[in-house]
Design an enzyme around this catalytic site. Structure first.
Site, short mmCIF file in Angstrom:
data_model
loop_
_atom_site.label_atom_id
_atom_site.label_comp_id
_atom_site.label_asym_id
_atom_site.label_seq_id
_atom_site.Cartn_x
_atom_site.Cartn_y
_atom_site.Cartn_z
N LYS A 287 -27.75 -57.87 -11.76
CA LYS A 287 -28.75 -56.85 -11.35
C LYS A 287 -29.65 -56.13 -13.28
O LYS A 287 -29.27 -56.65 -13.75
CB LYS A 287 -28.39 -55.63 -10.56
CG LYS A 287 -29.52 -55.08 -9.81
CD LYS A 287 -29.67 -53.39 -9.20
CE LYS A 287 -30.40 -53.05 -8.06
NZ LYS A 287 -29.64 -52.42 -7.63
N GLU A 373 -23.93 -43.51 6.59
CA GLU A 373 -24.77 -43.09 6.55
C GLU A 373 -23.66 -42.15 8.00
O GLU A 373 -23.71 -40.36 7.83
CB GLU A 373 -25.96 -42.95 7.70
CG GLU A 373 -27.08 -42.77 6.21
CD GLU A 373 -26.89 -44.59 6.16
OE1 GLU A 373 -27.71 -45.09 4.91
OE2 GLU A 373 -25.99 -45.60 6.53
N ARG A 401 -29.37 -43.26 11.47
CA ARG A 401 -28.40 -43.82 12.43
C ARG A 401 -27.26 -43.22 12.28
O ARG A 401 -26.21 -43.79 12.95
CB ARG A 401 -28.33 -45.23 10.76
CG ARG A 401 -29.30 -45.62 10.30
CD ARG A 401 -28.93 -46.64 9.00
NE ARG A 401 -28.36 -48.14 9.73
CZ ARG A 401 -28.31 -49.48 9.10
NH1 ARG A 401 -28.49 -48.67 7.40
NH2 ARG A 401 -27.46 -50.01 9.17
#
Length: 639
Positions: A287, A373, A401
């Site tokens: 990254k 979540e 969610r």
């Protein structure tokens, strides 16, 4: 766009233009794209780090597969900048994430190459499963490519999809895993702590890391769970050979390979494409690759940046004021320092939600569960049952969610859990999937739920303190994505509500929720200037609806509600229902977000477009009062 620095890139208008490039040209193109991304995203802001890590990988995917005939689905969609560049949208990058400009996520309106507008994580494999089945059932040619990574495999939905994909051995599906070890911050896991003794062969090291980051986050399936755990127990190294985990699931596995080596990635993808069956290609990437400032940024490798210097990575512009996230971060640390019951939970968003200070001070009391979540909320219920007070910090849009868990696992069991919803309301540049405009509508139906939307910093501090005293129900605190405004003091109070403005002979009751309390005051001042008496109130706690508000509404000729939530099922709708149930017939005008998916753009721009300006609201109120004052027309008599 200058021609000199991007001579090769400027010739790429579609993926077809990549086909005949030599290896040297591909290397040069990668360098140009890297420079292009740094130059442009540093000026507009956006997801820089993730895209610097997928340049070579995206080029290879587009050289092997024929988009859009071969659907390419990104998970999450913030990894799609290079894809946009290669599919004819490079000229639009100066408008990235601006109103009427280029979206920061895949967008069907922009290009036929964008199949799915996904920016909530862990969905691509399910989309891909359905698309691949459609290709098979309709006997069409084509291969579906699921481009997953940047933490998306930490979501349980990904592993539910893998379990189903593995059951079909003839799906034309290639899963490209962008394994950069991070979502927003380093991806977390627990299984690998037990694997240290097995890392004697370098061949195992990378797959063990993949297991660490992903499998330990998901419900392991059947015999696979037994084999892995049994292998750990008895020390069998061959149970974790690189292909073992996925082949036991029924998936062919290729890798791990260097995701920054275009030729190597291409060979692996071509091999995978030939199978005409589900294949997982495991690519190791970095990254922020190629931008020194990003590579050295341990916090999140420039996952998402504002406007920054393209050399140093430092923020440009004047010193910004304190954000709501910063203030919450400070207050949670303060409260946690004096109350050992306080624990914190987030779903792969320690830094974006401001939990990093708490995590540094109390590492044993802060839990990052990955992009999960649902698990976060039910785990919070368990913590509450155990005598603690969990604070769950997530973006408003991501709590969607976990609604079932809020309803059945927290509220039904009367668990004291505080939910701090960052990015509530209109968030701006990230577009329809990130606007936190649904939570008040969704959470209205949860029995016993308390909800506060602070208008300023003092109200946030008060709400957090009070939330920790509520131990028999869920509490929600909504925070917008912007700087904390100056405190807006009350001129009076009424049964826990703040009166912000009151004139003589008030006829209109103006109610502003959260940061739109400022707008409510501006509306009240405009009406007062027109000779119309007003009372402007911040309910402070929007839910449950304060009975005193019902009485107050009955004493006015018109009620105006202002909220940054959808009007359908929102707070204004709830108040209207409460008034009618109490036989109060005062007319109500509800102002909020229309029932539509709002585009990306500046918060101020979008608020004005949807009519949430003090001028528009005041004009509507004046017209309503004028109509109410008109004498009834004389009715004709029957003779």
């Amino acid at each position: 766009m200058p021609a000199a620095p991007y001579g090769l890139l400027s010739s790429i208008r579609s993926p077809q233009d990549l086909r005949d490039l030599t290896s040297d040209q591909l290397r040069d193109l990668s360098l140009e794209i890297r420079s292009f991304l740094i130059e442009n995203v540093c000026q507009t802001g956006g997801h820089l780090g993730p895209n610097l890590g997928v340049i070579e990988l995206t080029i290879a995917v587009h050289r092997v597969f024929d988009s859009p005939r071969d659907p390419i689905i990104f998970d999450t969609g913030h990894q799609s900048y290079v894809h946009k560049i290669l599919t004819g949208r490079q000229d639009q990058f100066p408008t990235l994430r601006q109103r009427h400009g280029l979206s920061g996520y895949p967008s069907q309106a922009e290009s036929e190459h964008d199949w799915v507008e996904n920016s909530h994580a862990s969905t691509a494999l399910s989309y891909a499963d359905g698309l691949a089945k459609s290709i098979r059932l309709r006997r069409q040619s084509g291969t579906v490519v699921a481009f997953v990574g940047d933490g998306s495999l930490t979501g349980g939905m990904s592993w539910e999809a893998l379990n189903n994909i593995a059951a079909s051995d003839d799906l034309p599906l290639v899963i490209v895993v962008n394994d950069n070890g991070r979502s927003y911050t380093p991806t977390v896991g627990g299984l690998a702590r037990h694997l240290t003794g097995l890392r004697t062969n370098p061949r195992y090291e990378q797959i063990l890391e993949l297991v660490k980051r992903n499998v330990s986050r998901a419900p392991l399936v059947g015999n696979v769970a037994y084999d892995i755990m049994h292998g750990i127990k008895i020390g069998l190294k061959d149970v974790l050979a690189p292909q073992g985990l996925f082949s036991d699931l029924g998936l062919k596995y290729v890798g791990p390979i260097d995701g920054h080596d275009i030729a190597e990635v291409e060979r692996a993808l071509r091999q995978a494409k030939q199978f005409r069956a589900p294949v997982l290609v495991h690519c190791i990437t970095r990254k922020g690759n190629g931008f020194e400032a990003a590579e050295k940024h341990e916090e999140d490798r420039f996952h998402a940046v504002g406007k920054i210097n393209s050399t140093t990575g430092e923020a440009v512009g004047g010193a910004a004021g304190q954000t709501w996230t910063d203030l919450f971060s400070e207050e949670l640390l303060r409260l946690g320092s004096t109350d050992e019951r306080v624990v914190a939970i987030t779903a792969a968003m320690v830094y974006p939600t401001g939990l990093h200070r708490f995590a540094q001070a109390f590492p044993d009391r802060c839990f990052d569960v990955g992009i999960a979540e649902q698990h976060a909320v039910t785990s919070a219920a368990g913590l509450a049952m155990g005598g603690l007070h969990p604070v769950v910090a997530v973006y408003s849009t991501f709590l969607n969610r976990a609604f079932d868990q809020v309803l059945m696992d927290v509220a039904l069991h009367r668990c004291g859990v505080t939910f701090v919803l960052d990015r509530a309301g209109i968030t701006g540049p990230d577009g329809p999937s990130h606007h936190g405009m649904w939570d008040m509508s969704i959470l209205q139906v949860v029995p016993g739920l308390h909800l506060a939307a602070p208008r300023d910093g003092s109200r946030l501090r008060d709400a957090l303190v009070r939330s920790l005293t509520i131990n028999d129900a869920p509490t929600v605190i909504r925070l917008p994505k912007e700087q904390v405004p100056l405190d807006l003091p009350a001129v009076d109070q009424l049964d826990g509500m703040d009166i912000l403005l009151k004139t003589e002979q008030p006829r209109v009751l103006v109610l502003g929720v959260g940061p739109l309390a400022v707008t409510a005051v501006a509306v009240g001042q405009r009406l007062s200037d027109q000779g119309i008496g007003v009372t402007v109130v911040d309910p402070v706690w929007a839910l449950p609806v304060n009975p005193a508000l019902i009485t107050l509404a009955a004493d006015h000729d018109l009620v105006i509600t202002i909220e940054d939530n959808v009007v359908v099922g929102g707070w204004g709708a709830r108040l209207t229902q409460e008034l009618r149930s109490a036989d109060v017939d005062t007319p109500v005008r509800v102002f909020g977000i229309p029932q539509a998916f709002l585009p990306h753009g500046g918060r101020g721009e979008l608020l004005k477009e949807i009519g949430l300006s003090s001028q528009n609201i005041a004009r509507n109120a004046v017209e309503a009062i004028v109509r109410a004052d008109e004498p009834l027309e004389e009715q004709p008599t029957r003779g």
